[in-house]
Design an enzyme around this catalytic site. Structure first.
Site, short mmCIF file in Angstrom:
data_model
loop_
_atom_site.label_atom_id
_atom_site.label_comp_id
_atom_site.label_asym_id
_atom_site.label_seq_id
_atom_site.Cartn_x
_atom_site.Cartn_y
_atom_site.Cartn_z
N ASP A 8 43.88 62.90 28.68
CA ASP A 8 44.33 64.21 29.17
C ASP A 8 45.09 64.92 28.05
OD1 ASP A 8 45.19 65.64 32.16
OD2 ASP A 8 46.40 66.11 30.40
N ASP A 106 40.84 69.85 30.92
CA ASP A 106 41.49 69.15 29.81
C ASP A 106 41.54 67.63 29.96
OD1 ASP A 106 43.63 68.68 31.60
OD2 ASP A 106 45.08 68.89 29.98
N GLU A 107 40.72 67.08 30.86
CA GLU A 107 40.77 65.62 30.97
C GLU A 107 39.44 65.01 31.35
OE1 GLU A 107 43.63 66.37 34.32
OE2 GLU A 107 43.05 64.31 34.79
#
Ligand code: TTP
Ligand code: MG
Ligand code: MG
Length: 367
Positions: A8, A106-107
């Site tokens: 992340d 974002d992960e």
């Protein structure tokens, strides 16, 4: 034993902003709605860790953030730029793992079971991925490592910022036990409230709960909750990089929780996908929807049909079914997508109906 990573990015939108303007790096940076000198409406998308020291955080009203730190650097959300940066991050992760499931802008989870041997190897491998992201893109991330998705995710949260944390399978239960129930991956505010009302404040207490009571209160999901509280999660990664697939995505002008609006968007996209299918002479067997909520978390849900088909109607009805079943009620949705896969070329045949036996078409196997 499986070896799963959850990677992340740290303060992602704000980190992207620092990347293109390094002069703001040592200042508090807040990305979100326009604060309009304290009169602004809307919320904080995210902020860097300097701003977090002043108590600012994601989803906080922007006016409140402004009151906490008037001279912070306030910047608008630039979706397109973050999407492009996100794609670069994902491309790096995919170099290191055969199976990757992106779960948010974002992960991503990465299954590295076939890449390394044991936990020590996994820690080294994670360090390598982290280093590549840092060196190639200039962005910090944190990585959680464990034998399942749930523990990897929780380990990553504990590793933040800029860290790597391993939680061995056998330590999972103890690792979770002191946390508040709402810290558990997948538990939202409402569920947490309900659990607290039932007397379960910590994950450890939930781990000792009476399963029947949980199933009574939450249905089949209650059994899952119980397992999760005990650090158990058998779920596989959902590979969203299906090679042969055709799909469309739509970002709503304004985030919406209206199921009808989602269905209308799906209908339009299904018609476009249908045209492309027919032009390329493909039939499909699997329909997947993607829901991105306003906090940028994403859900992918699939439904498999008994037979191949190229009908827009089959695509739309499966997608409607998935939306009704899985879109969280009342939660604002930012973007929605529909994708078909399990493609079959029927070139040379006039119509798909002469290729497969239509009338028995029936959906099977819901995830
Ligand atoms: P997160 O990964 O939850 O947060 P973050 O990357 O900003 O910070 P960290 O992981 O270091 O704690 O979310 C990723 C991005 O999604 C975030 O940069 C901005 C966006 N986002 C919102 O727009 N609203 C929200 O409420 C949340 C939680 C995230
Ligand atoms: Mg993040
Ligand atoms: Mg995230």
């Amino acid at each position: 034993m499986r070896l799963i990573l959850l990677i992340d990015m740290d303060y992602f939108f704000a980190a992207c902003e620092e990347l293109r303007d390094p002069s703001i790096k040592d200042k508090p940076v807040v990305v979100g709605a326009d604060p309009k000198a304290g009169e602004g409406r809307g919320v904080v998308s995210t902020c860097n860790y300097i701003a977090r020291k002043y108590g600012i955080h994601s989803a906080m009203p922007i006016s409140q953030a402004y009151r906490l730190k008037k001279d912070a650097v306030f910047l608008p959300v630039d979706d397109k730029y973050y999407e492009e940066t996100s794609a670069k991050v994902m491309a790096i992760i995919k170099r290191y793992a055969a199976k990757v499931e992106q779960v948010s802008i974002d992960e991503a989870f990465a299954d590295i079971s076939s890449n390394v041997d044991g936990y020590n190897g996994a820690v080294e491998y994670a360090a390598m991925i982290k280093k590549s992201i840092k060196e190639e893109l200039g962005l910090p991330c944190s990585i959680g490592i464990s034998a399942n998705k749930l523990l990897a995710k929780m380990a990553c949260t504990a590793a933040k910022p800029d860290g790597i944390k391993l939680v061995k399978d056998e330590d999972g239960k103890a690792f979770l036990s002191q946390m508040d129930v709402e810290m558990l991956y997948g538990i939202g505010e409402k569920t947490a409230e309900k659990l607290r009302a039932m007397g379960y404040k910590t994950v450890g207490e939930l781990a000792k709960a009476n399963q029947i009571k949980l199933i009574d209160a939450f249905g089949i999901w209650g059994a899952e909750l119980y397992k999760n509280a005990n650090g158990i999660d058998d779920s596989e990664l959902v590979d969203n990089d299906v090679v042969k697939s055709i799909g469309r995505e739509t970002t709503f002008e304004k985030d919406t929780s209206e199921v009808q609006a989602m269905k209308d968007a799906i209908r339009k996209m299904a018609e476009e996908v249908g045209k492309e299918l027919q032009a390329k002479k493909f039939a499909f067997k699997v329909v997947t929807i993607k829901i991105r909520y306003s906090d940028f978390s994403e859900h992918l849900k699939s439904r498999s049909l008994r037979q191949h088909t190229d009908k827009v109607e089959d695509m739309a009805s499966s997608a409607y079914f998935l939306i009704e079943k899985y879109a969280e009620k009342g939660r604002a949705v930012r973007k929605i997508g529909v994708r078909v896969s399990g493609l079959l070329a029927y070139k040379g045949q006039k119509k798909i109906s002469s290729f497969v036996n239509y009338p028995r078409l029936k959906p099977v196997g819901f995830p």
